[in-house]
Design a protein around this motif. Structure first.
Motif: not given
Length: 370
Positions: A44-47, A55-59
């Motif tokens: 989330l904090l990554w640029p 959002d796909k990567m967060l899930k």
């Protein structure tokens, strides 16, 4: 109540220790849930990166270790050495676990995200794997302060190949340089911020500590729980899931500096103490996060703390639901009456129809058990 069954099963990751640290004789190692929170927070904090769906990567990050609920944390690598037979066994068990777990949830989209991460073919899955290794290296440096020299070298050897393959060698070199200086400072300031965020693994939830719960969960563990809930519960039409997930991940990072203070006891709320608590946590956010990160992520945590928007109020209800799910687990080992205030608090504040239904189901289970 298949969703609750899935969530309660997944909550066992809060007590599943990371095998790599256990096998290295690290005292009081992190749990799989805490690690999963760390990977999600770093993603989330990554640029933002052009072409990658954040959002796909967060899930994916929240769920990337979900198979370990059934398989446990299987270790098949030691530095550059891979036990191929054990790796084949791991892959087979993971696919079986996915089928078992998601039969309870009936969410094909999330199931496919977990499979996508395991297969490591999409750009998002490969990036999350890279962040997974960076998170592990930061944790390695933290543990190396107390471990005998050389004991954790295997984690550096293991991570180097993954990060080189993913074009993230620059971050590996940065971490390696930081490893060799006493201040643990990296030229990439975002890595220094990440290191601070991961300290939430060591901040215990005051509510449990004050009840003398043995080994109370950390803020990181709780944040994993509420992030998982934000992924799977059916939402009202006026709640955006992507924003909810982001807010869930960062909703308590302000407690890194301010600590986890209590301003509510059951039905009783100390308004002045709550106001000071909110101000303190927002101030902490502004100290922890550089301005670009605060605007993008810290502001979500501040929005949650201020409780003025519909989505912030909804997440607060989800937070109270998460607490009573965790309470059911702790009540197996302590006097359940000590936890009555959490149930009273949830009973008073959970208003959403779906969340209310879940709460009443859990309360009924609790009453039957007692």
């Amino acid at each position: 109540m298949h969703i609750l069954e899935f969530v309660r099963t997944a909550f066992s990751l809060k007590s599943t220790l990371r095998s790599g640290w256990v096998l290295s004789d690290i005292p009081h190692p992190e749990t799989v849930a805490e690690h999963s929170f760390g990977v999600a927070a770093l993603c989330l904090l990554w640029p933002d990166i052009k072409g990658l769906n954040k959002d796909k990567m967060l899930k994916m990050a929240i769920l990337h270790e979900i198979c370990e609920v059934i398989t446990g944390d299987i270790v098949f690598e030691n530095g550059i050495y891979v036990n191929n037979e054990r790796n084949v066994e791991k892959v087979s068990k993971e696919h079986e676990a996915i089928e078992t777990l998601f039969s309870k949830l009936d969410n094909e989209t999330l199931k496919q995200l977990v499979l996508e991460f395991l297969e490591q073919k999409s750009p998002e899955s490969r990036f999350v794997k890279g962040v997974d290794k960076i998170e592990m290296l930061i944790q390695t440096m933290i543990y190396e302060k107390k471990a005998p020299p050389g004991v954790l070298d295997q984690f550096w050897l293991n991570s180097e190949k993954y990060l080189k393959e993913r074009g993230m060698e620059e971050y590996y070199n940065c971490l390696l340089q930081a490893r060799n200086n006493s201040e643990f400072k990296c030229k990439h300031n975002q890595i220094n911020v990440f290191k601070d965020i991961l300290k939430l693994k060591n901040v215990q939830k005051s509510a449990w500590r004050l009840k003398d719960v043995r080994n109370p969960e950390s803020i990181a563990s709780h944040s994993f729980g509420i992030s998982l809930l934000s992924l799977v519960v059916p939402l009202p039409n006026n709640i955006n899931r992507e924003k909810l997930v982001r807010m869930a991940i960062v909703h308590e990072i302000g407690k890194l500096l301010s600590g986890d203070s209590i301003c509510e006891t059951g039905r009783f709320i100390n308004q002045q103490k709550c106001k000071l608590k909110v101000e303190s946590e927002i101030c902490s956010l502004q100290q922890i996060l550089p301005e670009p990160m605060y605007k993008k992520c810290g502001s979500l945590s501040a929005e949650y703390l201020q409780q003025k928007t519909i989505i912030a109020k909804y997440l607060k209800q989800l937070d109270r639901l998460e607490v009573v799910i965790q309470s059911l687990f702790y009540e197996k080992f302590c006097n359940s009456e000590l936890c009555d205030e959490f149930w009273n608090n949830a009973n008073m504040h959970i208003k959403d129809k779906t969340l209310r239904k879940y709460f009443e189901y859990l309360l009924n289970q609790r009453n039957r058990r007692s």
